[in-house]
Structures are given as structure tokens and as C-alpha cells.
Design an enzyme around this catalytic site. Structure first.
Site, mmCIF file in Angstrom:
data_model
loop_
_atom_site.group_PDB
_atom_site.id
_atom_site.type_symbol
_atom_site.label_atom_id
_atom_site.label_comp_id
_atom_site.label_asym_id
_atom_site.label_seq_id
_atom_site.Cartn_x
_atom_site.Cartn_y
_atom_site.Cartn_z
ATOM 1 N N GLU A 196 0.859 -1.353 0.226
ATOM 2 C CA GLU A 196 0.055 -0.033 -0.108
ATOM 3 C C GLU A 196 0.520 0.930 0.085
ATOM 4 O OE1 GLU A 196 -2.425 0.227 2.705
ATOM 5 O OE2 GLU A 196 -2.518 0.333 2.444
ATOM 6 N N ASP A 201 2.178 -0.265 -0.209
ATOM 7 C CA ASP A 201 2.203 -0.985 -1.353
ATOM 8 C C ASP A 201 1.368 -2.356 -0.814
ATOM 9 O OD1 ASP A 201 3.132 0.255 -3.460
ATOM 10 O OD2 ASP A 201 5.149 -0.180 -2.725
ATOM 11 N N THR A 202 0.575 -3.073 -1.801
ATOM 12 C CA THR A 202 -0.199 -3.837 -1.717
ATOM 13 C C THR A 202 -0.537 -4.777 -2.787
ATOM 14 O OG1 THR A 202 -1.513 -2.377 -0.157
ATOM 15 C CG2 THR A 202 -2.654 -4.427 -0.728
ATOM 16 N N THR A 203 -1.083 -5.994 -2.550
ATOM 17 C CA THR A 203 -1.459 -6.574 -3.895
ATOM 18 C C THR A 203 -3.158 -7.086 -3.552
ATOM 19 O OG1 THR A 203 -0.686 -8.495 -5.327
ATOM 20 C CG2 THR A 203 -0.955 -9.023 -2.986
#
Length: 612
Positions: A28, A413-415
Site C-alpha cells: 500500500e 504497497d499492496t497486492t
């Protein structure tokens, strides 16, 4: 399934396009975590002014078509992860089996966005119960880490980005196990062992992930003084002194070994077995706080989703400690305006959407926290009357000077990936280490052999202010940005969708729904459409709002729209790469009674959508 069998199941063209080879040698984003270093001198863009090619049908801004199939579908941030999911479905696995395999694969393939050192959340359509169910797979803060220590590590009341003080218990592995116990069809080890083999063999690195790997490692290097241990991450992610470049083979045999242990011995190996002992001993050596009791006590929580409607579409989200309610609130406010008549990508439409975001995010900053420690007035904040009150605050011609939270009764940061199976189960799954790759800490045993993954830094999102619902406490879940999305029509599943990327997630989810409901776009068109993102709202960490903030617009937004937004008082920022990453699997109800799946993936990432 061995590697030869897996490769044999992939069409030759797909194997070549994804860079998979049979040789044995063979994401994220939080904006600040991936910002490139300033170049020494400006470099002219040789492609400036060049637009996209023409398509024979559909909107001209779309890069590719929605993918259609009838037996199953998957969309993820890496082509090989999507192929892993499809192959799992073809072997008789459920959508949950495929989701676990995809997530495990992405922890290796896209370490810039996720991994087993982080947390996971999901929404899914259970075809037997004929309802949407959800789970919260987030972990607690360490019980031995006190508030005073946290405050001593903070600067101006905000926790650091990296280091052990930001680490809470990783929830992902237990989320896999809990979901598999309920919905798995394949044996547990058969889901994970093919991924372990993939880690050991290695794969070529795609463009976006190579970029983020280099940037994240550079950021860790520049912040190394606040990270208790820095060698292990270099062993795993820069084994030859540098991160892998585009097209180079990257392998993570240490992660492969960890996944093999989990595959053979189950989740207990991670939370109360040999892996747990290595993690606890590692924190003991570097001066961290995660203990054996913290890991052993962790459990995934199955929760009732929050539902609202948007022009008849049923929209589901997860409640606090996530920001899922913000998606509902943005849509509830926007429902009070005729966005369709305002026009697609018009200044009026974007203005009302962005103002709805500002109002929703002030409630987010005030209320959202671990519900076991404080109570958010969810029913009130999610209600249509409250949304109408908030909508009345929006001036159609001028940006609000300041947004305030509502007076409710006593708040990286994310997936992200989507997958669906032949039985009608649809899974919306999101998983993250938070800012960039996580805390910078990779556990290893006393011989220096790592476990191949990085711990999350989600604890950075705790507040330190007395009286704040999200104030740090031992054994508490921090506020979470990651949220899966799900939508139904007439009580039937419609979309398992999501947009990854910190505070972009509720903004992006709302834009997808609005693009499809108000403007009639299909899943791929809705994702390829130019996006906006607003920064500068108050945060659940206690950070105050920054005036009207800054509204960032992608290049595809018309110049006339940008000019009008400036006239309305918006401070416009440049396109900055922070517009999230999107996946979607949609179920289409057909006249013959048999549904089909339409899958879409993010053109801004390395992803791929497939259906069969």
C-alpha cells in the site's frame, strides 16, 4: 504437482509471454515508499505527446478487452501468479484454493507489495449460503511493547516508517489456513508445494516490480539507521549486490523452504512451531518485541461485512480496523448527485467525488480503529440520512475550504487479486506488508539462513495521542488501509474487485463502481479510465489535514476538466504513479441461465487477467 506438469498445463504462447522456462537455473504503493531519487539532470522524454493506439471497438482510452470464460477466472498483479491460480482451478481446486496459491506466489513474484510477513483480508461469495462473507486476517501488536516505548520511537507523534517498532503479528498464513479449512477442496500441501518449487527455480522479473524492488531497497539503505538489522534483506532481494533487473531471473529458495515447511506441517509451524521459534529468536537478538505468545495467540476473525447500496447495486466492505466503510461513505454521498448527467471525466463529476472523499476521510481519521478497543458508530456513518447531510455541505462550484468530521453518536504497497470457480464462488482478496516492502526486517536463524520474507510495518499507522481511538496499545490491531471490495445485483454476486494502494483504495473502489454504474463501462474499461486521487486529509495516526489538500489527476483527464477544477479552487498535482492497482472478476447473468465470468487487470502494473 511438479514444475514439468505445471509448465505442460500452460499454453506455449502463454509460457513464452510470461517468461517461464523449464531451466533449473531459471509489488500500500504508498507514494512515498516508491518515489524515485531525483535525477542529476532532467532527461527529455522521447515519447512525450504520444497517445495510445486506436481500437476497433469500445472507448479509445482502453488498452485491452475484458477476458471472458465460463468455468473460472483469475486476475492478479503478475502473469505467473494468475497462471498458478488458473492451474489450481483446473486441478479441481476451489476459488479459495486458487486464492491461497496466488497469494503465496505473489509473495515471491511481487515482494514489493505483499508476503507472509503481512496481513490479509477477504470478501467472498459463498454459493451454498448464498451470501457475502468476510474475514479479517490482521495481527496484533506485541504484548511486550508498551506505549511509552512507542512514543519514544515516534517523531512529532508519528511512528517511524521502518524497524521493529512497526511490526505486528503477521496474519496471512493463518488467513490461508482458516479459509482453506472452510472452503478448500485440494489437500493443503498440494496448494502450496507448486509455489515452493516456483520460488526455488526462479522466474524473470517484470518491469514494474523491478522498478519497485530497486526503489524500495534504496529507501531501506537511506533509512538503515532506524532498522535494527540490514543484512538479511540484501541476501534475499539483492543477492548479487543489486536487485534483479527487468528480464533477469530471480529466485528465493529460502522462501521456498519456508513454504515447504508450512505445506507439510500446517499453520502451526508458523505460529507455534519451528518457524515461530526462528522468528522469536530473531527479534530477541535484534531487540524487537514479537514473542512466542503473540504468535501462538493469533487467529483469523470471520466477520459480517458492511453493506450499502449505490443506485440499486449492493456494495460490501469490511468494517474497522479497515477503511472499508470509507468506500461506502463516498458512494453514499455521491448517490445524492446526478453524476451521469454531469458527464464522464467532467470537472463537476470529479469535484463531487473528491469532495465526498474529503468528507469521508475526516470520519475515517476520527473514528476508525480496532473495534475490540473502541466502538465506531458504523450504522450511523453508513446511513443514507447521514450521507445526505454530508452531501449538503458540498458547494457545486467551489472546493470546501476545510472538511470536518461529522457529529456521530458516541474512528502502502499492496497486492490485490480476484478469482472465481465453476461452482460460483468468487473471492476478493487483498494482502500487504504496508509501506513498500515492509519494515526492512527479514528473519533468519542463528546460522544466517533466512526465512525468505520481510515483516510488515503496519504498526506505523497507530496514533500516539491520548484519547484517540487508534492510539497504540499492546495486543491491539492497528488501523488498516487494505480493503477488498465486493458488489451484488439483485442478491446475486456481481463483482469481486479491488484497487490497491494505501489511501487510494476507497477512492479507487468508488471510481470503479461509479464508472460501471453511472457511465456504463465494462470491467476493463472501468479500470483503464483515467483516475484521480486526493491527498492531504486528516489521518488515523493523528496527522491533521493539509488545507484543501492536493488533487492528483492522471494524464488522460481532459485539459478542459483540469482548467475548470483549478477555477473551482482545487490545487492540482501532477500524475505521480500513485493511482493504485486494480483487478476484477465479474459474474454476468446470461439469458440462457448460465453465468459467465469477465476478468480485468490493471494496465498500470505487470498484471494479467485470464478466464477459461
Amino acid at each position: 504437482m511438479d514444475r514439468r506438469t505445471f509448465l505442460g498445463a500452460i499454453p506455449a504462447g502463454a509460457a513464452l509471454a510470461s517468461g517461464v522456462t523449464s531451466s533449473a537455473s531459471a509489488q500500500e504503493a504508498v507514494k512515498t515508499a516508491a518515489a524515485p531519487a531525483a535525477p542529476a539532470s532532467p532527461v527529455a522524454d522521447p515519447y512525450a505527446g504520444i497517445g495510445i493506439g486506436d481500437r476497433i471497438s469500445g472507448p479509445k482510452f482502453v488498452g485491452r478487452s475484458t477476458v471472458w470464460g465460463q468455468h473460472g477466472a483469475a486476475a492478479s498483479a503478475h502473469p505467473i501468479a494468475t497462471l498458478v491460480g488458473i492451474e489450481t482451478l483446473k486441478r479441481g481446486g476451489s476459488a479459495i484454493d486458487a486464492a491461497i496459491a496466488i497469494n503465496a506466489a505473489l509473495g515471491f513474484l511481487e515482494p514489493t507489495g505483499n508476503g507472509i510477513g503481512g496481513d490479509a483480508f477477504g470478501l467472498l461469495w459463498d454459493p451454498k449460503q448464498r451470501k457475502v462473507v468476510g474475514f479479517n486476517g490482521s495481527g496484533n501488536s506485541p504484548r511486550l511493547l508498551g506505549l511509552e516505548t512507542v512514543r519514544n520511537r515516534a517523531t512529532n507523534g508519528l511512528l517511524p516508517r521502518y524497524g521493529a517498532v512497526t511490526v505486528n503479528v503477521p496474519g496471512t498464513v493463518d488467513a490461508w489456513w482458516s479459509a482453506h479449512q472452510r472452503y478448500g477442496k485440494l489437500p493443503w500441501k498440494d496448494v502450496l508445494l507448486p509455489v515452493a518449487e516456483l520460488c526455488e527455480q526462479g522466474v524473470p522479473v517484470p518491469q514494474a516490480i523491478a522498478y519497485y524492488l530497486e526503489r524500495n531497497m534504496g529507501l531501506f539503505d537511506r533509512q538503515s539507521s532506524i532498522i535494527e538489522e540490514n543484512d538479511n534483506r540484501k541476501k534475499v532481494y539483492a543477492p548479487n549486490g543489486a536487485t534483479p533487473k527487468v528480464g533477469q531471473i530471480f529466485a528465493n529458495p529460502d522462501l521456498g523452504r519456508t513454504l515447504r515447511i508450512i505445506a507439510e506441517k500446517g499453520r502451526d509451524a508458523f505460529y507455534d512451531g519451528e518457524l515461530a521459534e526462528i522468528m522469536v529468536d530473531y527479534f530477541r537478538r535484534i531487540g524487537g518485541w514479537i514473542g512466542r505468545g503473540d504468535l501462538a495467540a493469533h487467529q483469523t476473525e470471520w466477520v459480517e461485512p458492511i453493506k450499502t447500496t449505490y443506485r440499486g447495486v449492493e456494495v460490501y466492505s469490511l468494517g474497522p480496523n479497515t477503511q472499508g466503510l470509507s468506500t461506502n461513505q463516498i458512494l453514499n454521498i455521491c448517490e445524492n448527485f446526478d453524476l451521469k448527467t454531469m458527464g464522464f471525466q467532467s470537472a463537476a463529476s470529479i469535484h463531487h467525488q473528491a469532495e465526498a472523499k474529503r468528507l469521508a476521510f475526516e470520519d475515517r481519521a476520527k473514528w476508525f480503529a480496532d473495534e475490540r478497543f473502541s466502538q465506531t458508530p458504523i450504522e450511523y456513518l453508513n446511513s443514507k440520512p447521514y450521507a445526505a447531510e454530508r452531501a449538503a455541505l458540498i458547494n457545486p462550484n467551489r472546493v470546501m475550504d476545510r472538511a470536518f468530521p461529522g457529529d456521530a453518536p458516541t474512528q502502502g504497497d499492496t497486492t490485490y487479486f480476484s478469482v472465481a470457480d465453476k461452482d460460483g464462488m468468487m473471492v476478493s482478496w487483498i494482502q500487504s506488508n504496508y509501506r513498500g516492502m515492509g519494515s526492512g526486517l527479514v528473519p533468519a536463524d542463528r546460522r544466517g539462513r533466512t526465512l525468505g520474507f520481510m515483516f510488515q510495518n503496519r504498526g506505523e499507522l497507530f496514533a500516539t495521542t491520548d484519547g484517540h481511538p487508534n492510539i497504540y496499545a499492546p495486543g491491539k490491531r492497528p488501523f488498516h488501509t487494505i480493503i477488498p471490495g465486493f458488489a451484488c445485483k439483485d442478491g446475486k454476486p456481481w463483482m469481486a474487485y479491488g484497487v490497491m494502494g494505501g489511501g487510494m483504495q476507497p477512492q479507487g473502489q468508488a471510481q470503479i463502481i461509479i464508472n460501471m454504474v453511472d457511465y456504463g463501462l465494462d470491467p476493463q474499461e472501468a479500470g483503464d479510465a483515467p483516475r484521480w486521487q486526493h491527498y492531504g486529509s486528516s489521518e488515523p495516526t493523528g496527522e491533521p489535514q493539509q488545507g484543501v489538500g492536493k488533487l492528483h489527476l492522471e494524464n488522460g483527464v481532459p485539459d478542459a476538466t483540469k482548467a475548470r477544477l483549478r477555477e473551482m479552487g482545487w490545487d492540482l498535482g501532477p500524475t505521480d504513479g500513485g493511482f493504485g492497482g486494480y483487478q476484477n472478476v465479474m459474474m454476468q447473468q446470461n439469458p440462457d441461465g448460465r453465468w459467465t465470468y469477465g476478468a480485468a487487470s490493471e494496465m498500470r502494473k505487470d498484471g494479467l487477467a485470464l478466464a477459461y
